[in-house]
Design a protein around this motif. Structure first.
Motif, PDB file in Angstrom:
ATOM      1  N   PRO A 112       0.808  -1.017   0.150  1.00  0.00           N
ATOM      2  CA  PRO A 112      -0.178   0.138  -0.050  1.00  0.00           C
ATOM      3  C   PRO A 112       0.833   1.265  -0.288  1.00  0.00           C
ATOM      4  CG  PRO A 112      -0.080  -1.062   2.260  1.00  0.00           C
ATOM      5  CD  PRO A 112       0.762  -1.886   1.262  1.00  0.00           C
ATOM      6  N   ILE A 113       1.798   1.302  -0.946  1.00  0.00           N
ATOM      7  CA  ILE A 113       2.579   2.564  -1.017  1.00  0.00           C
ATOM      8  C   ILE A 113       3.013   2.553  -2.483  1.00  0.00           C
ATOM      9  CG2 ILE A 113       4.837   1.055  -0.526  1.00  0.00           C
ATOM     10  CD1 ILE A 113       5.721   3.758   0.904  1.00  0.00           C
ATOM     11  N   GLY A 114       3.053   3.836  -2.924  1.00  0.00           N
ATOM     12  CA  GLY A 114       3.708   4.272  -4.527  1.00  0.00           C
ATOM     13  C   GLY A 114       4.789   5.089  -4.342  1.00  0.00           C
ATOM     14  N   PHE A 115       5.553   5.175  -5.054  1.00  0.00           N
ATOM     15  CA  PHE A 115       6.805   5.966  -5.060  1.00  0.00           C
ATOM     16  C   PHE A 115       6.851   6.903  -6.170  1.00  0.00           C
ATOM     17  CE2 PHE A 115       7.873   1.966  -2.973  1.00  0.00           C
ATOM     18  CZ  PHE A 115       8.718   2.340  -1.820  1.00  0.00           C
ATOM     19  N   ALA A 116       7.647   8.151  -6.084  1.00  0.00           N
ATOM     20  CA  ALA A 116       7.661   8.896  -6.961  1.00  0.00           C
ATOM     21  C   ALA A 116       8.265   8.680  -8.369  1.00  0.00           C
ATOM     22  CB  ALA A 116       8.427  10.431  -6.224  1.00  0.00           C
ATOM     23  N   ASP A 117       9.357   7.668  -8.033  1.00  0.00           N
ATOM     24  CA  ASP A 117      10.395   7.520  -9.113  1.00  0.00           C
ATOM     25  C   ASP A 117      10.572   5.983  -9.067  1.00  0.00           C
ATOM     26  OD1 ASP A 117      12.976   7.415  -7.907  1.00  0.00           O
ATOM     27  OD2 ASP A 117      12.235   9.279  -7.466  1.00  0.00           O
ATOM     28  N   GLU A 118      11.140   5.584 -10.135  1.00  0.00           N
ATOM     29  CA  GLU A 118      11.594   4.062 -10.178  1.00  0.00           C
ATOM     30  C   GLU A 118      12.813   3.735  -9.175  1.00  0.00           C
ATOM     31  OE1 GLU A 118      13.236   2.210 -13.862  1.00  0.00           O
ATOM     32  OE2 GLU A 118      11.037   1.641 -14.155  1.00  0.00           O
ATOM     33  N   THR A 119      13.723   4.609  -9.085  1.00  0.00           N
ATOM     34  CA  THR A 119      14.789   4.309  -8.585  1.00  0.00           C
ATOM     35  C   THR A 119      14.398   4.197  -6.758  1.00  0.00           C
ATOM     36  OG1 THR A 119      16.246   5.756  -9.836  1.00  0.00           O
ATOM     37  CG2 THR A 119      17.072   5.483  -7.773  1.00  0.00           C
ATOM     38  N   SER A 120      13.451   5.366  -6.346  1.00  0.00           N
ATOM     39  CA  SER A 120      13.384   5.066  -4.905  1.00  0.00           C
ATOM     40  C   SER A 120      12.408   3.825  -4.901  1.00  0.00           C
ATOM     41  CB  SER A 120      12.246   6.139  -4.507  1.00  0.00           C
ATOM     42  OG  SER A 120      12.929   7.603  -4.830  1.00  0.00           O
ATOM     43  N   CYS A 121      11.682   3.492  -5.916  1.00  0.00           N
ATOM     44  CA  CYS A 121      11.057   2.037  -5.400  1.00  0.00           C
ATOM     45  C   CYS A 121      11.733   0.881  -5.313  1.00  0.00           C
ATOM     46  CB  CYS A 121      10.026   2.196  -6.893  1.00  0.00           C
ATOM     47  SG  CYS A 121       8.832   0.629  -6.615  1.00  0.00           S
ATOM     48  N   PHE A 122      13.031   0.729  -6.362  1.00  0.00           N
ATOM     49  CA  PHE A 122      13.714  -0.321  -6.330  1.00  0.00           C
ATOM     50  C   PHE A 122      14.668  -0.405  -4.956  1.00  0.00           C
ATOM     51  CE2 PHE A 122      12.910  -0.829 -10.891  1.00  0.00           C
ATOM     52  CZ  PHE A 122      12.410  -2.040 -10.758  1.00  0.00           C
ATOM     53  N   ALA A 123      14.928   0.663  -4.613  1.00  0.00           N
ATOM     54  CA  ALA A 123      15.833   0.970  -3.293  1.00  0.00           C
ATOM     55  C   ALA A 123      14.974   0.729  -2.186  1.00  0.00           C
ATOM     56  CB  ALA A 123      16.307   2.240  -3.192  1.00  0.00           C
ATOM     57  N   ASN A 124      13.586   0.867  -1.984  1.00  0.00           N
ATOM     58  CA  ASN A 124      12.943   0.524  -0.836  1.00  0.00           C
ATOM     59  C   ASN A 124      11.778  -0.388  -0.784  1.00  0.00           C
ATOM     60  OD1 ASN A 124      14.044   2.995   0.796  1.00  0.00           O
ATOM     61  ND2 ASN A 124      13.321   3.881  -1.102  1.00  0.00           N
ATOM     62  N   CYS A 125      11.669  -1.196  -2.030  1.00  0.00           N
ATOM     63  CA  CYS A 125      10.380  -1.997  -1.985  1.00  0.00           C
ATOM     64  C   CYS A 125      10.469  -3.323  -1.211  1.00  0.00           C
ATOM     65  CB  CYS A 125      10.261  -2.512  -3.520  1.00  0.00           C
ATOM     66  SG  CYS A 125       8.793  -3.332  -3.713  1.00  0.00           S
ATOM     67  N   ALA A 126      11.529  -4.058  -0.995  1.00  0.00           N
ATOM     68  CA  ALA A 126      11.585  -5.111  -0.192  1.00  0.00           C
ATOM     69  C   ALA A 126      11.583  -4.731   1.352  1.00  0.00           C
ATOM     70  CB  ALA A 126      12.985  -5.682  -0.439  1.00  0.00           C
ATOM     71  N   LYS A 127      12.055  -3.710   1.733  1.00  0.00           N
ATOM     72  CA  LYS A 127      12.025  -3.292   3.020  1.00  0.00           C
ATOM     73  C   LYS A 127      10.469  -2.975   3.420  1.00  0.00           C
ATOM     74  CE  LYS A 127      13.782   0.176   6.382  1.00  0.00           C
ATOM     75  NZ  LYS A 127      12.385   0.106   7.042  1.00  0.00           N
ATOM     76  N   ASN A 128       9.724  -2.303   2.502  1.00  0.00           N
ATOM     77  CA  ASN A 128       8.518  -1.975   2.713  1.00  0.00           C
ATOM     78  C   ASN A 128       7.581  -3.352   2.604  1.00  0.00           C
ATOM     79  OD1 ASN A 128       7.721   1.063   2.894  1.00  0.00           O
ATOM     80  ND2 ASN A 128       9.280   0.871   0.968  1.00  0.00           N
ATOM     81  N   CYS A 129       7.758  -4.352   2.021  1.00  0.00           N
ATOM     82  CA  CYS A 129       7.162  -5.349   1.909  1.00  0.00           C
ATOM     83  C   CYS A 129       7.253  -6.274   3.160  1.00  0.00           C
ATOM     84  CB  CYS A 129       7.774  -6.565   0.985  1.00  0.00           C
ATOM     85  SG  CYS A 129       7.516  -6.201  -0.819  1.00  0.00           S
ATOM     86  N   ALA A 130       8.543  -6.195   4.016  1.00  0.00           N
ATOM     87  CA  ALA A 130       8.770  -6.612   5.079  1.00  0.00           C
ATOM     88  C   ALA A 130       8.042  -5.892   6.350  1.00  0.00           C
ATOM     89  CB  ALA A 130      10.469  -6.714   5.410  1.00  0.00           C
TER      90      ALA A 130
END
Length: 153
Positions: A112-130
Motif C-alpha cells: 500500500p505505497i507508491g513511489f515518485a520514481d523508479e529508483t526510490s521504488c527499487f531501493a525501498n520495495c523489499a523493506k516496505n514488503c517486510a
C-alpha cells in the motif's frame, strides 16, 4: 543370473513407490492475517526480505514460528487484487509488489505505497514488503491468502 534380475526387479518395484510418497510429504502451516510477524533479518537487501511469523495457537494451544521469505519488485501495474505476473515499463515502475516464496509461493500483492520514481521504488520495495507484512493485518491476509495454484504431475 535370472534369479538376481527378478530379485532386484521385485525389490526396486517394492521400494520405489515408498520413496515417491516419502519425498512428496508436506506440512500445513496455518499462517493468516492474525499471525504475528517480526522482521528477522534487516540486511537492507534491495530485492529480498525475511520475516518470522508465529501462527495463532490451535485447539491444543500449540504455536510455532515460521520463516517467511519473499521478494519485492517494482512494476507499472496498479491493482487492488493479487496478480500472477507483473508488467514492467522502463521508467514507470513505481508500484511496489511483494511475493512470498517460502514456505509457499504467493501471488504478487501490491504494497500500500507508491513511489515518485523508479529508483526510490527499487531501493525501498523489499523493506516496505517486510514492514507491511509485520504491521498491516490486511496486507498480511492478502499475502497469506493469495497463494499460487500449482498442479502436481
Amino acid at each position: 543370473m535370472k534369479k538376481n534380475a527378478v530379485f532386484w526387479g521385485l525389490l526396486v518395484g517394492a521400494v520405489a513407490p515408498n520413496i515417491t510418497y516419502a519425498t512428496s510429504a508436506s506440512m500445513a502451516v496455518p499462517l493468516n492475517s492474525n499471525s504475528t510477524c517480526v522482521i528477522s533479518i534487516n540486511d537492507e537487501s534491495i530485492t529480498d526480505f525475511e520475516v518470522e511469523c508465529r501462527f495463532p495457537a490451535n485447539a491444543q494451544n500449540v504455536t510455532a514460528t515460521v520463516v517467511v521469505d519473499g521478494i519485492g519488485m517494482c512494476a507499472s501495474d496498479e491493482s487492488s487484487t493479487a496478480l500472477d505476473s507483473l508488467t514492467h515499463h522502463y521508467g514507470s515502475d513505481t508500484w511496489c509488489w511483494c511475493r512470498m516464496y517460502n514456505p509457499w509461493v504467493s501471488k504478487w500483492v501490491q504494497a500500500p505505497i507508491g513511489f515518485a520514481d523508479e529508483t526510490s521504488c527499487f531501493a525501498n520495495c523489499a523493506k516496505n514488503c517486510a514492514d507491511f507484512l509485520t504491521s498491516d493485518k490486511s496486507f498480511r491476509g492478502d499475502m497469506f491468502d493469495g497463494l499460487m495454484n500449482f498442479v502436481a504431475y
